[in-house]
Design a protein around this motif. Structure first.
Motif, PDB file in Angstrom:
ATOM      1  N   ALA A   1       0.925  -1.256   0.079  1.00 17.19           N
ATOM      2  CA  ALA A   1       0.180   0.016   0.025  1.00 17.19           C
ATOM      3  C   ALA A   1       0.984   1.175   0.019  1.00 17.19           C
ATOM      4  N   ALA A   2       0.222   2.460  -0.820  1.00 15.35           N
ATOM      5  CA  ALA A   2       1.248   3.816  -0.615  1.00 15.35           C
ATOM      6  C   ALA A   2       0.198   4.939  -0.706  1.00 15.35           C
ATOM      7  N   VAL A   3       0.598   5.924  -0.404  1.00 11.62           N
ATOM      8  CA  VAL A   3      -0.021   7.073  -0.640  1.00 11.62           C
ATOM      9  C   VAL A   3       0.922   7.882  -1.436  1.00 11.62           C
ATOM     10  N   VAL A   4       0.351   8.331  -2.711  1.00 12.00           N
ATOM     11  CA  VAL A   4       1.434   8.793  -3.541  1.00 12.00           C
ATOM     12  C   VAL A   4       0.865  10.086  -3.996  1.00 12.00           C
ATOM     13  N   ASP A   5       1.965  11.131  -4.237  1.00  9.99           N
ATOM     14  CA  ASP A   5       1.915  12.246  -5.060  1.00  9.99           C
ATOM     15  C   ASP A   5       1.970  12.085  -6.356  1.00  9.99           C
ATOM     16  N   TYR A   6       0.822  12.362  -7.145  1.00  5.76           N
ATOM     17  CA  TYR A   6       1.257  12.397  -8.601  1.00  5.76           C
ATOM     18  C   TYR A   6       1.612  13.474  -9.353  1.00  5.76           C
ATOM     19  N   GLY A   7       2.044  14.592  -8.661  1.00  7.79           N
ATOM     20  CA  GLY A   7       2.542  15.528  -9.401  1.00  7.79           C
ATOM     21  C   GLY A   7       4.031  15.124  -9.470  1.00  7.79           C
ATOM     22  N   SER A   8       4.628  14.588  -8.495  1.00  7.17           N
ATOM     23  CA  SER A   8       5.874  13.991  -8.405  1.00  7.17           C
ATOM     24  C   SER A   8       6.410  12.630  -8.688  1.00  7.17           C
TER      25      SER A   8
ATOM     26  N   ASN B   1       2.551   4.285 -11.756  1.00  9.53           N
ATOM     27  CA  ASN B   1       1.163   4.364 -11.711  1.00  9.53           C
ATOM     28  C   ASN B   1       0.815   5.834 -11.572  1.00  9.53           C
ATOM     29  N   THR B   2       1.769   6.705 -11.328  1.00  7.86           N
ATOM     30  CA  THR B   2       1.673   8.140 -11.538  1.00  7.86           C
ATOM     31  C   THR B   2       1.390   8.533 -12.827  1.00  7.86           C
ATOM     32  N   GLU B   3       2.040   7.718 -13.771  1.00 12.02           N
ATOM     33  CA  GLU B   3       1.795   8.023 -15.246  1.00 12.02           C
ATOM     34  C   GLU B   3       0.428   7.321 -15.680  1.00 12.02           C
ATOM     35  N   VAL B   4      -0.141   6.460 -15.392  1.00 15.33           N
ATOM     36  CA  VAL B   4      -1.084   5.897 -15.372  1.00 15.33           C
ATOM     37  C   VAL B   4      -2.433   6.892 -15.348  1.00 15.33           C
ATOM     38  N   VAL B   5      -2.331   7.409 -13.888  1.00 17.61           N
ATOM     39  CA  VAL B   5      -3.097   8.538 -13.350  1.00 17.61           C
ATOM     40  C   VAL B   5      -3.171   9.781 -14.407  1.00 17.61           C
ATOM     41  N   LYS B   6      -2.013  10.141 -14.615  1.00 17.97           N
ATOM     42  CA  LYS B   6      -1.898  11.426 -15.556  1.00 17.97           C
ATOM     43  C   LYS B   6      -2.538  11.113 -16.945  1.00 17.97           C
ATOM     44  N   ALA B   7      -2.216   9.942 -17.452  1.00 19.92           N
ATOM     45  CA  ALA B   7      -2.653   9.541 -18.928  1.00 19.92           C
ATOM     46  C   ALA B   7      -4.057   9.681 -18.942  1.00 19.92           C
TER      47      ALA B   7
ATOM     48  N   LEU C   1      -2.970  13.727  -4.555  1.00 18.96           N
ATOM     49  CA  LEU C   1      -2.575  12.413  -4.332  1.00 18.96           C
ATOM     50  C   LEU C   1      -3.483  11.159  -4.542  1.00 18.96           C
ATOM     51  N   PHE C   2      -2.912  10.008  -4.500  1.00 17.97           N
ATOM     52  CA  PHE C   2      -3.802   8.785  -4.849  1.00 17.97           C
ATOM     53  C   PHE C   2      -3.376   7.729  -4.031  1.00 17.97           C
ATOM     54  N   LEU C   3      -4.372   6.988  -3.561  1.00 12.29           N
ATOM     55  CA  LEU C   3      -4.034   5.664  -2.801  1.00 12.29           C
ATOM     56  C   LEU C   3      -3.768   4.507  -3.818  1.00 12.29           C
ATOM     57  N   TYR C   4      -2.713   3.797  -3.340  1.00 10.76           N
ATOM     58  CA  TYR C   4      -2.478   2.771  -4.360  1.00 10.76           C
ATOM     59  C   TYR C   4      -2.393   1.226  -3.372  1.00 10.76           C
ATOM     60  N   LEU C   5      -3.175   0.165  -3.645  1.00 12.72           N
ATOM     61  CA  LEU C   5      -3.140  -1.132  -2.946  1.00 12.72           C
ATOM     62  C   LEU C   5      -3.072  -2.167  -3.858  1.00 12.72           C
ATOM     63  N   ALA C   6      -2.130  -3.025  -3.515  1.00 11.75           N
ATOM     64  CA  ALA C   6      -2.138  -4.166  -4.422  1.00 11.75           C
ATOM     65  C   ALA C   6      -2.439  -5.303  -3.597  1.00 11.75           C
TER      66      ALA C   6
END
Length: 123
Positions: free
Chosen positions: A20-27, A49-55, A94-99
């Motif tokens: 699990a992660a909390v991610v800043d999709y700006g950076s 996954n930042t690239e996935v969100v931005k796309a 930000l986004f939450l990421y869960l595997a």
């Protein structure tokens, strides 16, 4: 309200959680992560996954969709990866990421639990 550490622990309490992660999709940087292993590098996952969100956001903008992403699901043979952009006041960008282990996790329940984590998260 919950901080990042508490939120990560709640995410890892989801049945089948492997990371699990909390991610800043700006950076593309993870602000916090739990559960990394040799099979799942959460720093690499955060950046990718930042690239996935931005796309997806660019695509929605190009299509003129005036809606918000609830979550993005990536289904692998043995895992589910859930990306949930945070829409609350303090979580913009930000986004939450869960595997999840696909054999042990319940996708519907995991999505429901992530929604609860998002609602309580305060950054």
């Amino acid at each position: 309200m919950a901080g990042i550490d508490v939120s990560l622990k709640e995410m890892m309490a989801v049945d089948g959680a492997i990371g699990a992660a909390v991610v800043d999709y700006g950076s593309g940087m993870a602000l916090g992560a739990l559960g990394s292993s040799k099979d799942l590098d959460l720093q690499v996952a955060a950046a990718g996954n930042t690239e996935v969100v931005k796309a997806k956001m660019r695509t929605m903008d190009s299509l003129g969709l005036k809606d918000a992403i609830e979550d993005i699901l990536i289904t692998l043979g043995s895992q589910y990866h859930i990306i949930r952009p945070i829409s609350g006041r303090g979580g913009k960008g930000l986004f939450l990421y869960l595997a999840l282990d696909r054999n042990r996790g319940n996708l519907a329940l995991a999505r429901h639990q992530l929604r609860g984590v998002e609602e309580k998260l305060e950054v």
